[in-house]
Design an enzyme around this catalytic site. Structure first.
Site, mmCIF file in Angstrom:
data_model
loop_
_atom_site.group_PDB
_atom_site.id
_atom_site.type_symbol
_atom_site.label_atom_id
_atom_site.label_comp_id
_atom_site.label_asym_id
_atom_site.label_seq_id
_atom_site.Cartn_x
_atom_site.Cartn_y
_atom_site.Cartn_z
ATOM 1 N N ARG A 257 8.870 75.597 9.673
ATOM 2 C CA ARG A 257 8.305 76.639 10.737
ATOM 3 C C ARG A 257 9.415 77.561 11.359
ATOM 4 N NH1 ARG A 257 3.463 73.270 13.897
ATOM 5 N NH2 ARG A 257 2.333 72.900 12.101
ATOM 6 N N ARG A 272 11.374 70.099 18.632
ATOM 7 C CA ARG A 272 10.915 71.105 17.847
ATOM 8 C C ARG A 272 11.954 71.628 16.685
ATOM 9 N NH1 ARG A 272 7.025 74.696 19.753
ATOM 10 N NH2 ARG A 272 6.919 73.703 21.548
ATOM 11 N N GLU A 344 2.310 66.741 22.923
ATOM 12 C CA GLU A 344 1.598 66.932 21.829
ATOM 13 C C GLU A 344 2.304 66.280 20.664
ATOM 14 O OE1 GLU A 344 0.456 70.891 20.602
ATOM 15 O OE2 GLU A 344 0.103 70.137 18.316
ATOM 16 N N SER A 347 -2.767 67.292 16.615
ATOM 17 C CA SER A 347 -3.736 68.141 16.796
ATOM 18 C C SER A 347 -4.993 68.242 15.817
ATOM 19 C CB SER A 347 -3.230 69.687 16.728
ATOM 20 O OG SER A 347 -3.951 70.521 17.437
ATOM 21 N N ARG A 386 8.192 63.347 15.951
ATOM 22 C CA ARG A 386 7.653 63.272 17.212
ATOM 23 C C ARG A 386 7.494 61.757 17.362
ATOM 24 N NH1 ARG A 386 4.685 68.791 19.446
ATOM 25 N NH2 ARG A 386 6.623 70.001 19.058
#
Length: 424
Positions: A257, A272, A344, A347, A386
RNA sequence: GGAGGAGUGGCCGAGCGGUUUAAGGCGGCGGUCUUGAAAACCGUUGAGCGAAAGCUCCGGGGGUUCGAAUCCCUCCUCCUCCGCCA
């Protein structure tokens, strides 16, 4: 893609507006375009019918008769071509508009934005750690994380996992895959580079173009931002047997990403990154099963956190905070001691028939029935990077070592601790 | 990278400019026969748009023609051989 048959439904527009006002307007416009399209389509259909029936006469006619009919049919043919090219323009306009409208949220999802996300579950007890170190400090101290050398090669938002860190990542991937395959998911190892239409199929494109990496050239490959893209698209254009449902896939892949638009956010550490491992769950189900399957999928993801003994909470996202393709989303948020908050880590979404309509994934409820669109679901099960940082932070000891969660030890040669000297 | 070959319904496969309104077979479904089954025989058998009539769909896109599965261009995918290669 939303169902064009619902375009004139007022309640649909009201619900869409709760995501964002602009979408209700787009639905309105799309409805107008759709009606224009239908009229023109009908007109062309009639002309074509005339053309077909009269052109068969050509075979039997001779001389002048043939010549004059040919002239007439030529005019008809030109008219059809003219109108067809107009139809094509409208069709493209319609498609372009339709692809930019997000899925319709379930009515019982909270209204509003992120601040209205509803907590629906909480698990584990928050560890009491005095002056918890952030994972990047801990990782560098333990010699398992190296950001400087990674940025030397690749710039910011990259990392090197080293020694016990690299082993821990591999252990996590294997642990998660083993857990999910024993829950009935089929393990996949899919392509990470895909063509444009594949990205459109699951809804990443066209609206998230700037967040996707792609290769150069006229016909670029896109680097997948999540395995959801490939797992869902793998069944594109298929009519599935009812007996095959629910289809359940799990894949561990690297995800890519660009994180455009998040400059300055989470710049430190593993939170991130431009490139990260994620174990992804995907289900393809019958429409009436999808809501129950979503709960089960969410439970599968939660199961990973529970077995790893990581405290977390689960929230149902509000309409304004949900992803483009989702009609309902549960986020799992893991406790991060250094931030003193939940972040988070997974999801889980029910995309209803939104992706299935774009990708034409259907099933036949019973033999002889008309094919119906399936529902597609996806969820992280879970984000590996994460998870790794959550373990470092939650399992740190006062002397700056890290205890390995018991469930992972079999994957690490039975070792129980990460120290600067390595696994112990 | 070079040279060839091929993509047609759930599958196999014919068709190469106008009764293709896509033959034929396999499979599926229904039926006859049978105590039941098999075999045999008969029938049936895709998707999309549309209220309907009807229209579209032979890998994708474009072109030629009154008319294209059929001819031309282009792209994609798969296969074979050669070269290179983890």
């Amino acid at each position: 893609m939303i169902d064009p048959k619902l375009l004139d439904d007022e309640s649909l527009k009201t619900t869409l507006a709760k995501r964002n006002e602009k979408y209700a307007k787009m639905a309105e416009e799309l409805s107008l375009i759709n009606n224009r399209w239908k009229l023109l389509k009908a007109e062309i259909d009639n002309l074509r019918h005339e053309q077909k029936s009269r052109s068969t006469m050509m075979r039997t006619l001779k001389g002048d008769e043939a010549a004059s009919l040919r002239d007439e049919l030529k005019k008809l043919s030109d008219t059809i071509k003219e109108k067809s090219s107009l139809l094509l323009v409208i069709e493209n306009e319609k498609m372009e508009m339709a692809l930019h409208i997000p899925n319709i949220p379930y009515a019982d999802t909270p209204d509003g934005g992120e601040e209205n996300n509803r907590e629906v579950g909480k698990w584990g007890s928050i560890p009491e750690i005095e002056n918890p170190l952030p994972h990047w400090e801990l990782g560098e101290h333990l010699g398992i994380l190296d950001f400087d050398r990674a940025s030397k090669m690749s710039g910011s938002r990259f990392s090197i996992l080293k020694g016990a860190g690299a082993k821990l990542e591999r252990a996590l991937i294997n642990f998660m895959l083993d857990e999910h395959t024993s829950s009935g998911y089929t393990e996949m190892s899919p392509p990470l580079l895909v063509k444009r239409d594949t990205m459109v199929g699951t809804g990443q494109l066209p609206h998230l173009e700037e967040d996707a990496y792609k290769t150069s050239g006229d016909d670029p490959y896109f680097l997948i931002p999540t395995a959801e893209v490939v797992l869902v698209n793998s069944r594109r254009d298929e009519i599935l047997e009812n007996s095959e449902l629910p289809v359940k896939y799990v894949a561990a892949t690297t995800c890519f990403r660009s994180e455009a638009g998040s400059y300055g956010r989470d710049v430190r550490g593993l939170i991130r990154q431009h490139q990260f491992w994620k174990v992804e769950l995907v289900k393809i189900t019958a429409p009436e099963e999808s809501e129950n399957e979503l709960i089960e999928l969410k439970n599968n993801a939660e199961g990973i956190l529970k077995k790893l003994e990581l405290p977390f909470r689960t929230v149902m996202l509000a309409k304004g905070d949900m992803g483009f393709a989702a009609a309902r989303t549960f986020d799992l948020e893991v406790w991060l001691p250094s931030e003193n908050t939940y972040r988070e880590i997974s999801s889980c979404s029910n995309c209803t028939d939104f992706q299935a309509r774009r990708t034409k994934i259907r099933y036949r409820p019973n033999t002889g029935d008309k094919p119906q669109l399936c529902h597609t679901l996806n969820g992280s099960g879970i984000a590996v990077g994460r998870t790794l940082l959550a373990i470092l932070e939650n399992f740190q000891t006062p002397d700056k070592n890290v205890v390995i969660p018991p469930v992972l030890r079999p994957y690490l040669g039975g070792k129980a601790m990460i120290t600067p000297e390595g696994l112990k």
